[in-house]
Write a protein that holds these residues in place. Structure first.
Motif, PDB file in Angstrom:
ATOM      1  N   THR A   1      -4.458   1.404  -5.757  1.00  0.00           N
ATOM      2  CA  THR A   1      -4.749   0.661  -4.518  1.00  0.00           C
ATOM      3  C   THR A   1      -6.245   0.634  -4.218  1.00  0.00           C
ATOM      4  O   THR A   1      -6.685  -0.131  -3.361  1.00  0.00           O
TER       5      THR A   1
ATOM      6  N   TYR B   1      -7.934  -0.783   7.917  1.00  0.00           N
ATOM      7  CA  TYR B   1      -8.018  -2.233   8.104  1.00  0.00           C
ATOM      8  C   TYR B   1      -8.469  -2.509   9.531  1.00  0.00           C
ATOM      9  O   TYR B   1      -7.938  -1.924  10.478  1.00  0.00           O
TER      10      TYR B   1
ATOM     11  N   LEU C   1      -3.995 -12.652   4.805  1.00  0.00           N
ATOM     12  CA  LEU C   1      -5.276 -12.790   4.112  1.00  0.00           C
ATOM     13  C   LEU C   1      -5.177 -13.462   2.750  1.00  0.00           C
ATOM     14  O   LEU C   1      -6.123 -14.108   2.313  1.00  0.00           O
ATOM     15  N   THR C   2      -4.067 -13.281   2.068  1.00  0.00           N
ATOM     16  CA  THR C   2      -4.076 -13.751   0.677  1.00  0.00           C
ATOM     17  C   THR C   2      -2.926 -14.666   0.270  1.00  0.00           C
ATOM     18  O   THR C   2      -2.899 -15.117  -0.864  1.00  0.00           O
ATOM     19  N   SER C   3      -1.990 -14.957   1.159  1.00  0.00           N
ATOM     20  CA  SER C   3      -0.890 -15.820   0.714  1.00  0.00           C
ATOM     21  C   SER C   3      -1.075 -17.263   1.160  1.00  0.00           C
ATOM     22  O   SER C   3      -0.410 -18.161   0.663  1.00  0.00           O
TER      23      SER C   3
ATOM     24  N   TYR D   1      -8.257  -2.599  -3.601  1.00  0.00           N
ATOM     25  CA  TYR D   1      -8.312  -3.384  -2.355  1.00  0.00           C
ATOM     26  C   TYR D   1      -9.675  -3.280  -1.661  1.00  0.00           C
ATOM     27  O   TYR D   1     -10.040  -4.128  -0.861  1.00  0.00           O
TER      28      TYR D   1
ATOM     29  N   GLU E   1      -6.609   3.999   1.129  1.00  0.00           N
ATOM     30  CA  GLU E   1      -6.730   4.545   2.484  1.00  0.00           C
ATOM     31  C   GLU E   1      -7.676   5.743   2.534  1.00  0.00           C
ATOM     32  O   GLU E   1      -8.435   5.899   3.488  1.00  0.00           O
TER      33      GLU E   1
ATOM     34  N   TRP F   1       2.460  -4.233   6.697  1.00  0.00           N
ATOM     35  CA  TRP F   1       1.298  -4.499   5.833  1.00  0.00           C
ATOM     36  C   TRP F   1       1.109  -6.010   5.793  1.00  0.00           C
ATOM     37  O   TRP F   1       1.693  -6.707   4.982  1.00  0.00           O
TER      38      TRP F   1
ATOM     39  N   THR G   1       7.287   0.763  -2.348  1.00  0.00           N
ATOM     40  CA  THR G   1       7.056  -0.631  -1.949  1.00  0.00           C
ATOM     41  C   THR G   1       6.304  -1.431  -3.019  1.00  0.00           C
ATOM     42  O   THR G   1       6.433  -2.644  -3.098  1.00  0.00           O
ATOM     43  N   VAL G   2       5.525  -0.752  -3.842  1.00  0.00           N
ATOM     44  CA  VAL G   2       4.748  -1.475  -4.866  1.00  0.00           C
ATOM     45  C   VAL G   2       5.666  -2.167  -5.880  1.00  0.00           C
ATOM     46  O   VAL G   2       5.357  -3.240  -6.379  1.00  0.00           O
TER      47      VAL G   2
ATOM     48  N   HIS H   1      -0.266   1.100   9.036  1.00  0.00           N
ATOM     49  CA  HIS H   1      -0.244  -0.186   8.339  1.00  0.00           C
ATOM     50  C   HIS H   1       1.017  -0.359   7.500  1.00  0.00           C
ATOM     51  O   HIS H   1       1.273  -1.453   7.016  1.00  0.00           O
ATOM     52  N   ASN H   2       1.770   0.699   7.287  1.00  0.00           N
ATOM     53  CA  ASN H   2       2.987   0.592   6.488  1.00  0.00           C
ATOM     54  C   ASN H   2       4.222   0.402   7.359  1.00  0.00           C
ATOM     55  O   ASN H   2       4.896  -0.616   7.276  1.00  0.00           O
TER      56      ASN H   2
ATOM     57  N   ARG I   1      -0.994  -9.444   2.791  1.00  0.00           N
ATOM     58  CA  ARG I   1      -0.568 -10.558   1.932  1.00  0.00           C
ATOM     59  C   ARG I   1      -0.353 -11.815   2.784  1.00  0.00           C
ATOM     60  O   ARG I   1      -0.855 -12.883   2.456  1.00  0.00           O
TER      61      ARG I   1
END
Lengths: 612, 84
Positions: free
Chosen positions: A241, A428, A460-462, A244, A314, A454, A494-495, A449-450, A457
């Motif tokens: 991670t 974040y 910010l990135t989807s 990130y 983190e 989260w 989760t990954v 954040h979990n 995605r």
């Protein structure tokens, strides 16, 4: 109903008289709450009342596996814990990887409830159906890795899964964690609860064969998807991670210098690329994980020579971004010190950043800090302060407290406390993407954040959402939270979850192959049910809308630079998201679950009305 | 015209972040820039585990491969992030 997966048995351990008994877990709990986080929340609801104090004998440690923990799926390593948090004073859910959960399942159990308080230092071993209590006097003061080694050597079996606390837990640091092999129940102070019970360690070892409904179909599915699962996460294998850090810093959403800004200048030295090229020794993997995202790093020279740890995003955010330390060696050393003392890297980094800001503003003096020059960027002072916090020495004792305790002693410092419900923000910056603010505010345990969601995605990135939009964020955050609640209850990481069809639109038949029951169409509803059950747990502890707001700085100060320059998330803006969120959750305008909502979610049979 | 291109470290593509200002012709598309990125790194950009951000907006590579670039645009090729 279930023909595999669950054992439907748990052990109840009483430390007052060093006894234990086996109990049956009702099938209905699994059907409605799946396992892990959901079932732990239910036992918390029934057994830990609003008036129970975190360090009292009445507090309990509730540990549950999910149906996939220990199973031959990708990363069936996760298990869950619930207790009253010394950090927030409220309900805490926490999850960890490691080998303890899988070993507990092989021993024949889905869960453990630990109650009471041992008179003398104690550790517990669970070997199949035999529970033994041991004198832990000799190992008090041990580092977590020393305890782990002691158990495996003393019991002549290296397969033991070990949950242990370090000196931080023994000394009741409010954010002490429980180390599980090399992973941890990190946030919220569960390690201090263990310490308050005079319990140094619990170790499990099982030899039973796992029961699965359709082992052949499961094997076929897992091997058919292995290649795409590994390929899709190749960057996690190479960088973990930590990858990130650069993205989030470039996007202007990083946690920097106690959230005074969201861009860390000249940060290349703490990016994943530098970490891997200069410090990485090897990858390690959690139980049955094909990705192996853990990046074991070692410092070969300089003042931190010999330090060895596995920094994740983190932790790098807490010690690098938050403390403004651009020296990866210092971050590796601070991480190692936290792991060995058994304290949460995330809260520790933010507490140190808080102290650094106070020092630079003259609100803490050199006299207060026992001579440490606590300027941002001072890596040596940071590592020394980690040691002082874990041992509760001098300024470390002050910073080992919860934000609430510090605020009671020095109310003038509250503006600099970056937390929700006592739990520090993750790495974040919520002014950089507003849904993350709502996630922090409405998380079932504080600014997480979990558990909170989260949103990276989606925001910010989807391309699905404008990161600075307000409308629609309530639904986005709720969906992410519900997904996470059911995933946490499954017992997987989760990954890798998407590689088995576990998303906000669940598919495939992994759960049916394991348990014989087709949960898949109900998974999102189960997640939603768990989330409101957790809110009911917190509601009776006094949580309502007033507790769902962010730190004052987030709501009043504009970001000074980067892609989110001049952004602020005011109370009025935040209320737009919060109102939408409450409505979708069937909570009233004060954030309390409504009777209609409870009915609709099928929660009525699970709620103890006198407790609620 | 010139546009900014950043290629983050991606397993199997490049082990070092690259930040470049590249010259493109009027009418150049996302496909052209991706092609350029492959030439620069000497490796194919995989279909899985990678995302493309066009001026801060994630794009579907299949659907927007012919999107034309403007002078103020910037393109990031980055790993898919999948959970904290």
């Amino acid at each position: 109903m279930f023909t595999g997966g669950y054992t439907q048995k748990m052990i109840r351990i009483n430390l007052n008289n060093l006894s234990y008994k086996e109990e049956h877990i009702p099938e209905e709990y699994y059907k409605l709450l799946l396992g892990g986080r959901g079932v732990a929340a239910k036992y918390y609801h029934d057994e830990i009342g609003a008036d129970v104090l975190p360090f009292s004998e009445q507090n309990k440690i509730i540990i549950f596996n999910g149906p996939l923990t220990g199973m031959p799926v990708y990363a069936g390593t996760k298990f869950q814990l619930a207790t009253k948090s010394p950090l927030t004073g409220k309900y805490l859910c926490s999850n960890s990887s490691g080998f303890f959960g899988p070993q507990l399942r092989r021993a024949g159990y889905d869960g453990i409830i630990i109650e009471g308080c041992a008179k003398n230092p104690t550790y517990i071993t669970i070997e199949d159906d035999t529970v033994r209590f041991h004198d832990a006097t000799k190992i008090m003061g041990y580092k977590t890795s020393e305890t782990d080694e002691y158990i495996k050597t003393a019991h002549a079996d290296r397969q033991y899964g070990v949950m242990s606390i370090g000196v931080g837990g023994e000394k009741l640091v409010t954010y002490a964690c429980i180390q599980v092999d090399t992973r941890s129940f990190g946030r919220g102070g569960a390690g201090a609860v263990m310490g308050s019970k005079n319990l140094k360690c619990i170790a499990a070892r099982g030899t039973e064969k796992l029961k699965m409904h359709d082992n052949e179909a499961l094997k076929k599915y897992i091997s058919a998807n292995l290649k795409s699962c590994k390929e899709g996460k190749a960057n996690h294998t190479k960088y973990g991670t930590a990858q990130y850090t650069e993205v989030i810093n470039d996007l202007g959403c990083y946690s920097v210098k106690n959230f005074q800004t969201a861009v860390l200048d000249n940060a290349e030295s703490i990016y994943a690329e530098e970490m891997v090229n200069k410090y990485k020794v090897k990858n390690t993997a959690c139980f049955r994980c094909p990705i192996a995202c853990t990046q074991v790093c070692e410092v070969k020279e300089g003042p931190f020579k010999g330090a060895k740890s596995d920094p994740e995003y983190e932790t790098i955010g807490a010690f690098g971004g938050q403390c403004g330390v651009l020296d990866m060696a210092a971050i590796i050393a601070a991480n190692e010190a936290c792991d060995e003392l058994g304290i949460d890297t995330m809260q520790t980094g933010t507490m140190i950043a808080f102290a650094m800001e106070l020092y630079e503003r003259g609100l803490l003096t050199k006299e207060d800090t026992s001579g440490l020059e606590l300027n941002f960027g001072n890596g040596e002072a940071m590592v020394e302060l980690v040691r002082k916090i874990g041992n509760r020495e001098g300024i470390g004792d002050f910073l080992a407290k919860s934000f609430f305790e510090i605020e009671r002693e020095r109310p003038e410092l509250s503006h600099y406390m970056m937390h929700v419900k006592g739990m520090a923000y993750a790495a974040y910056e919520p002014r950089g993407f507003y849904g993350m603010g709502l996630a922090y505010g409405t998380s079932a345990r504080g600014a997480c954040h979990n558990v909170g969601g989260w949103t990276i995605r989606d925001e910010l990135t989807s391309g699905k959402f404008d990161r600075f939009a307000l409308v629609g964020k309530g639904k986005m955050v709720k969906d992410i939270q519900d997904t996470r609640a059911y995933v946490d209850s499954l017992g997987i990481c989760t990954v890798v979850r998407s590689g088995m069809g576990f998303s906000d639109q669940p598919k495939d038949k992994v759960l049916e192959y394991v348990t014989g029951y087709d949960f898949t169409p109900d998974l999102m509803a189960i997640g939603e049910r768990i989330y409101t059950l957790e809110r009911i747990n917190m509601q009776r502890e006094g949580v309502s809308r007033k507790d769902d707001y962010l730190a004052e700085r987030t709501m009043t100060e504009k970001l000074p630079s980067g892609m989110a320059k001049d952004k602020v998330l005011t109370r009025e803006m935040y209320d737009i998201m919060l109102d939408e969120y409450y409505e979708l959750r069937h909570w009233d305008e004060d954030g309390l679950p409504t009777p209609e909502g409870i009915e609709k979610l099928g929660l009525r049979p699970l709620i103890n009305e006198s407790q609620a | 015209m010139k546009v900014k291109l950043k290629i983050f470290p991606i397993a199997g593509v490049n082990s070092k972040a690259l930040l470049l200002e590249v010259e493109i012709k009027e009418g150049a598309t996302v496909a052209d820039l991706l092609c350029m990125a492959e030439q620069i790194t000497g490796n194919r950009i995989p279909d899985t585990g990678v995302m493309v951000l066009l001026s801060g907006r994630a794009i579907d590579r299949c659907k927007e491969i012919d999107t034309r670039l403007e002078a103020t645009d910037w393109l990031w090729i980055m790993p898919t992030l999948c959970g904290g």
